[in-house]
Enzyme design. Structure first.
Site, short mmCIF file in Angstrom:
data_model
loop_
_atom_site.label_atom_id
_atom_site.label_comp_id
_atom_site.label_asym_id
_atom_site.label_seq_id
_atom_site.Cartn_x
_atom_site.Cartn_y
_atom_site.Cartn_z
N SER A 1 0.81 -1.23 0.00
CA SER A 1 0.00 0.00 0.00
C SER A 1 0.84 1.27 0.00
O SER A 1 1.76 1.44 0.81
CB SER A 1 -0.92 0.02 1.23
OG SER A 1 -1.71 1.19 1.19
N ILE B 1 -5.52 1.00 -15.46
CA ILE B 1 -5.60 1.28 -14.02
C ILE B 1 -4.45 0.65 -13.24
O ILE B 1 -4.29 0.89 -12.05
CB ILE B 1 -6.97 0.89 -13.39
CG1 ILE B 1 -7.15 -0.62 -13.33
CG2 ILE B 1 -8.11 1.56 -14.13
CD1 ILE B 1 -8.20 -1.02 -12.32
N TYR C 1 -0.95 0.71 -11.80
CA TYR C 1 -0.10 1.88 -11.51
C TYR C 1 1.33 1.49 -11.15
O TYR C 1 2.17 2.36 -10.93
CB TYR C 1 -0.71 2.74 -10.39
CG TYR C 1 -0.91 2.03 -9.08
CD1 TYR C 1 -2.13 1.48 -8.76
CD2 TYR C 1 0.14 1.89 -8.17
CE1 TYR C 1 -2.32 0.81 -7.56
CE2 TYR C 1 -0.04 1.24 -6.98
CZ TYR C 1 -1.28 0.69 -6.68
OH TYR C 1 -1.46 0.03 -5.50
N LYS D 1 -13.74 -5.33 0.08
CA LYS D 1 -14.58 -4.23 -0.40
C LYS D 1 -16.07 -4.58 -0.45
O LYS D 1 -16.91 -3.69 -0.39
CB LYS D 1 -14.13 -3.77 -1.80
CG LYS D 1 -12.82 -2.99 -1.77
CD LYS D 1 -12.49 -2.44 -3.15
CE LYS D 1 -11.14 -1.75 -3.14
NZ LYS D 1 -10.82 -1.09 -4.41
N ASN E 1 -13.92 -9.92 -21.47
CA ASN E 1 -13.30 -10.67 -20.37
C ASN E 1 -13.09 -12.13 -20.75
O ASN E 1 -13.93 -12.73 -21.41
CB ASN E 1 -14.18 -10.60 -19.12
CG ASN E 1 -13.44 -11.05 -17.88
OD1 ASN E 1 -12.31 -10.60 -17.63
ND2 ASN E 1 -14.01 -11.96 -17.11
N ARG E 2 -11.93 -12.66 -20.34
CA ARG E 2 -11.57 -14.05 -20.61
C ARG E 2 -12.71 -14.99 -20.21
O ARG E 2 -13.06 -15.90 -20.94
CB ARG E 2 -10.29 -14.33 -19.78
CG ARG E 2 -9.75 -15.70 -19.83
CD ARG E 2 -8.50 -15.77 -18.97
NE ARG E 2 -8.77 -15.50 -17.54
CZ ARG E 2 -7.88 -15.60 -16.58
NH1 ARG E 2 -6.64 -15.96 -16.87
NH2 ARG E 2 -8.20 -15.33 -15.33
N THR E 3 -13.30 -14.77 -19.05
CA THR E 3 -14.41 -15.60 -18.59
C THR E 3 -15.71 -14.89 -18.94
O THR E 3 -16.11 -13.91 -18.28
CB THR E 3 -14.32 -15.81 -17.05
OG1 THR E 3 -12.98 -16.21 -16.73
CG2 THR E 3 -15.31 -16.84 -16.57
N ASP F 1 -13.54 4.95 -5.57
CA ASP F 1 -12.79 4.42 -6.72
C ASP F 1 -13.41 4.89 -8.02
O ASP F 1 -12.71 5.30 -8.95
CB ASP F 1 -12.82 2.88 -6.72
CG ASP F 1 -11.90 2.27 -5.67
OD1 ASP F 1 -10.88 2.89 -5.34
OD2 ASP F 1 -12.21 1.16 -5.20
N THR G 1 -9.64 -2.22 1.20
CA THR G 1 -9.11 -2.74 -0.06
C THR G 1 -9.25 -4.25 -0.10
O THR G 1 -9.90 -4.86 0.76
CB THR G 1 -7.67 -2.23 -0.30
OG1 THR G 1 -7.28 -2.59 -1.63
CG2 THR G 1 -6.68 -2.81 0.70
N ASN H 1 -14.97 1.38 -0.60
CA ASN H 1 -13.52 1.53 -0.39
C ASN H 1 -13.20 2.60 0.65
O ASN H 1 -12.04 2.81 0.98
CB ASN H 1 -12.78 1.83 -1.70
CG ASN H 1 -12.91 3.28 -2.10
OD1 ASN H 1 -13.98 3.86 -1.99
ND2 ASN H 1 -11.82 3.88 -2.54
P1 ATR Z 1 -9.59 -6.69 -9.39
O1 ATR Z 1 -10.33 -6.55 -8.09
O2 ATR Z 1 -8.26 -5.99 -9.39
O3 ATR Z 1 -10.43 -6.32 -10.57
P2 ATR Z 1 -10.06 -9.49 -9.90
O4 ATR Z 1 -11.45 -9.33 -9.37
O5 ATR Z 1 -9.29 -10.69 -9.50
O6 ATR Z 1 -9.17 -8.24 -9.50
O7 ATR Z 1 -10.14 -9.40 -11.51
C1 ATR Z 1 -9.02 -9.60 -12.31
C2 ATR Z 1 -9.44 -9.43 -13.78
O8 ATR Z 1 -8.27 -9.68 -14.59
C3 ATR Z 1 -10.49 -10.42 -14.24
O9 ATR Z 1 -11.29 -9.82 -15.22
C4 ATR Z 1 -9.63 -11.55 -14.84
O10 ATR Z 1 -10.29 -12.34 -15.80
P3 ATR Z 1 -11.24 -13.59 -15.34
O11 ATR Z 1 -12.53 -12.99 -14.89
O12 ATR Z 1 -11.36 -14.41 -16.57
O13 ATR Z 1 -10.50 -14.30 -14.23
C5 ATR Z 1 -8.54 -10.75 -15.50
N1 ATR Z 1 -7.34 -11.55 -15.73
C6 ATR Z 1 -6.44 -11.96 -14.81
N2 ATR Z 1 -5.45 -12.69 -15.39
C7 ATR Z 1 -5.75 -12.75 -16.73
C8 ATR Z 1 -5.13 -13.34 -17.87
N3 ATR Z 1 -3.99 -14.04 -17.77
N4 ATR Z 1 -5.70 -13.16 -19.09
C9 ATR Z 1 -6.84 -12.46 -19.21
N5 ATR Z 1 -7.49 -11.87 -18.16
C10 ATR Z 1 -6.95 -12.00 -16.94
#
Ligand code: ATR
Length: 278
Positions: free
Chosen positions: A13, A217, A219, A64, A149-151, A100, A60, A85
């Site tokens: 932090s 975002i 940093y 949250k 998003n990947r998922t 935030d 944090t 937050n």
């Molecule tokens: P935060 O609170 O910082 O947003 P988080 O809730 O863990 O952290 O979210 C991380 C994000 O980064 C998610 O959208 C995650 O994708 P998934 O929802 O598929 O898990 C994304 N992320 C993390 N590693 C990744 C990777 N290697 N490739 C693509 N997306 C990734």
């Protein structure tokens, strides 16, 4: 006035440096403590904020959302986002805020000269940080938002939640495809952060239109690989330090009633990062 940050772990932090600098600038007798709190100690930690000497706290990862039911009052924006937050102690009553989201918008405006009203925006990621950001963009009048998003299921559920709450069209996909339509692209994923994912780009920028604002975002590092790539392409860029500083400045104002002088918290956060604290 005692303030602090509640999270787990907290080794990274830079908030103490920022807030101590702001207290000093105003000559306020204040402290900002690291309240490292595992989940099973969260309720007691929040209860302790009712002490008259405590002004409030930041919250944090990973608390949250968990903190919401422990508070007396929820600011409407924090309620809509479902994440707090910042907590303010007023005579033993605890109110939860989300700074935030407005901190992010302020960073886009001040560092990027960008207003979301009427804009098409792409948000990469659908985690905790994306939640506040997509909500902030929608309530600030974005024309439409795409979440990549990947998922896919996580992107879909965030899109439905924000569209239902705000009426702004939000859709979700796995891969963003052509970027030519977007006025702003925001990375909320962890790709680019110091460590194992540092060299990874959250998306290719080949198809981005001239003038598209690229906002990261992340940093730390202060310039991510994705930001460097955007700069190489001549695109305007906003890094994550601005959001970090503005959310902190808004929290400080809630605790003390005073808006920190511009630059004081920026300089302190940049210095703390430069010292390798995170
Ligand atoms: P935060 O609170 O910082 O947003 P988080 O809730 O863990 O952290 O979210 C991380 C994000 O980064 C998610 O959208 C995650 O994708 P998934 O929802 O598929 O898990 C994304 N992320 C993390 N590693 C990744 C990777 N290697 N490739 C693509 N997306 C990734």
């Amino acid at each position: 006035m005692r303030c602090g940050i509640i999270g787990y772990p907290l080794g990274h932090s830079v908030s103490p440096a920022m807030h101590v600098a702001a207290f000093t600038a105003f000559g306020i007798d204040g402290s900002y403590e690291l309240w490292e709190t595992p989940a099973d100690a969260l309720a007691a930690r929040v209860e302790a904020l009712r002490d008259p000497a405590v002004g409030g706290a930041n919250v944090t990862i990973p608390h949250k959302q968990a903190v919401l039911p422990l508070l007396d009052v929820l600011d409407p924006l924090a309620g809509a986002i479902g994440a707090v937050n910042t907590i303010v102690n007023r005579d033993g009553r605890l109110t939860g805020y989300n700074t935030d989201a407005p901190g992010f918008l302020r960073s886009l405006a001040e560092e990027g000269g960008f207003e979301p009203r009427g804009a098409r925006v792409l948000v990469l990621g659908a985690g905790g940080a994306a939640r506040g950001i997509v909500h902030a963009l929608a309530t600030a009048g974005a024309e439409c938002i795409t979440i990549a998003n990947r998922t896919l299921a996580k992107g879909d559920s965030l899109a439905v939640a924000v569209e239902t709450a705000t009426g702004v069209p939000v859709d979700a996909c796995c891969e963003p495809g052509d970027l030519g339509d977007y006025a702003c692209i925001v990375n909320t994923t962890s790709l680019g952060m110091l460590g194992a994912q540092q060299a990874q780009l959250p998306c290719a920028l080949d198809s981005a239109a001239t003038g598209t604002l690229v906002a990261d975002i992340v940093y730390n590092p202060s310039q991510t690989a994705w930001m460097a790539e955007a700069e190489r392409r001549g695109l305007p860029v906003v890094g994550g330090l601005g959001m970090l500083v503005h959310q902190g400045a808004l929290a400080f104002e809630l605790w003390t009633g005073q808006a920190p002088p511009p630059g004081v918290m920026f300089a302190a956060a940049a210095e703390a990062l430069g010292q390798g604290k995170p």
